[in-house]
Design a protein around this motif. Sequence first.
Motif, PDB file in Angstrom:
ATOM      1  N   THR A   6      41.685 -20.988  13.599  1.00 25.32           N
ATOM      2  CA  THR A   6      41.506 -20.450  12.249  1.00 25.32           C
ATOM      3  C   THR A   6      42.018 -19.023  12.157  1.00 25.32           C
ATOM      4  O   THR A   6      42.766 -18.675  11.234  1.00 25.32           O
ATOM      5  N   LEU A   7      41.640 -18.181  13.091  1.00 27.20           N
ATOM      6  CA  LEU A   7      42.079 -16.792  13.062  1.00 27.20           C
ATOM      7  C   LEU A   7      43.582 -16.667  13.259  1.00 27.20           C
ATOM      8  O   LEU A   7      44.225 -15.848  12.604  1.00 27.20           O
ATOM      9  N   LEU A   8      44.133 -17.469  14.134  1.00 25.68           N
ATOM     10  CA  LEU A   8      45.570 -17.425  14.359  1.00 25.68           C
ATOM     11  C   LEU A   8      46.328 -17.819  13.095  1.00 25.68           C
ATOM     12  O   LEU A   8      47.303 -17.181  12.704  1.00 25.68           O
ATOM     13  N   GLN A   9      45.858 -18.861  12.416  1.00 26.22           N
ATOM     14  CA  GLN A   9      46.511 -19.292  11.174  1.00 26.22           C
ATOM     15  C   GLN A   9      46.393 -18.220  10.084  1.00 26.22           C
ATOM     16  O   GLN A   9      47.345 -17.977   9.329  1.00 26.22           O
ATOM     17  N   GLU A  10      45.239 -17.571   9.987  1.00 26.89           N
ATOM     18  CA  GLU A  10      45.068 -16.494   9.006  1.00 26.89           C
ATOM     19  C   GLU A  10      46.005 -15.324   9.319  1.00 26.89           C
ATOM     20  O   GLU A  10      46.531 -14.691   8.407  1.00 26.89           O
ATOM     21  N   TYR A  11      46.209 -15.065  10.560  1.00 28.49           N
ATOM     22  CA  TYR A  11      47.100 -13.978  10.968  1.00 28.49           C
ATOM     23  C   TYR A  11      48.554 -14.317  10.658  1.00 28.49           C
ATOM     24  O   TYR A  11      49.310 -13.486  10.168  1.00 28.49           O
ATOM     25  N   LEU A  12      48.944 -15.557  10.951  1.00 31.53           N
ATOM     26  CA  LEU A  12      50.329 -15.966  10.751  1.00 31.53           C
ATOM     27  C   LEU A  12      50.662 -16.241   9.285  1.00 31.53           C
ATOM     28  O   LEU A  12      51.819 -16.121   8.875  1.00 31.53           O
ATOM     29  N   ASN A  13      49.643 -16.616   8.518  1.00 31.67           N
ATOM     30  CA  ASN A  13      49.866 -16.959   7.094  1.00 31.67           C
ATOM     31  C   ASN A  13      48.888 -16.206   6.221  1.00 31.67           C
ATOM     32  O   ASN A  13      47.992 -16.811   5.609  1.00 31.67           O
TER      33      ASN A  13
END
Length: 74
Positions: free
Chosen positions: A65-72
């Motif tokens: 979840t955090l990685l996706q929020e960071y990337l998008n």
Amino acid sequence: YQICYMGDDWRDLAVLQRVGLAACPAGSADAVLDCCHFITPRSGGAGAVRDLCDLIVYAHNATDTLLQEYLNPS
């Protein structure tokens, strides 16, 4: 308590003894090492905070979840 604190020396002991997650980097004072729940594999300035952040993120199963929020970002 839902508080985490990282310290490495005697001056940190009073807080470390009162928080829910007491952490310290490798190479901390012996008294600090003895009272911490988590000792990072790396020393301060060499990735100790990253180790602690990873522990918390993994514990909450929030990596993806955090990685996706960071990337998008919104």
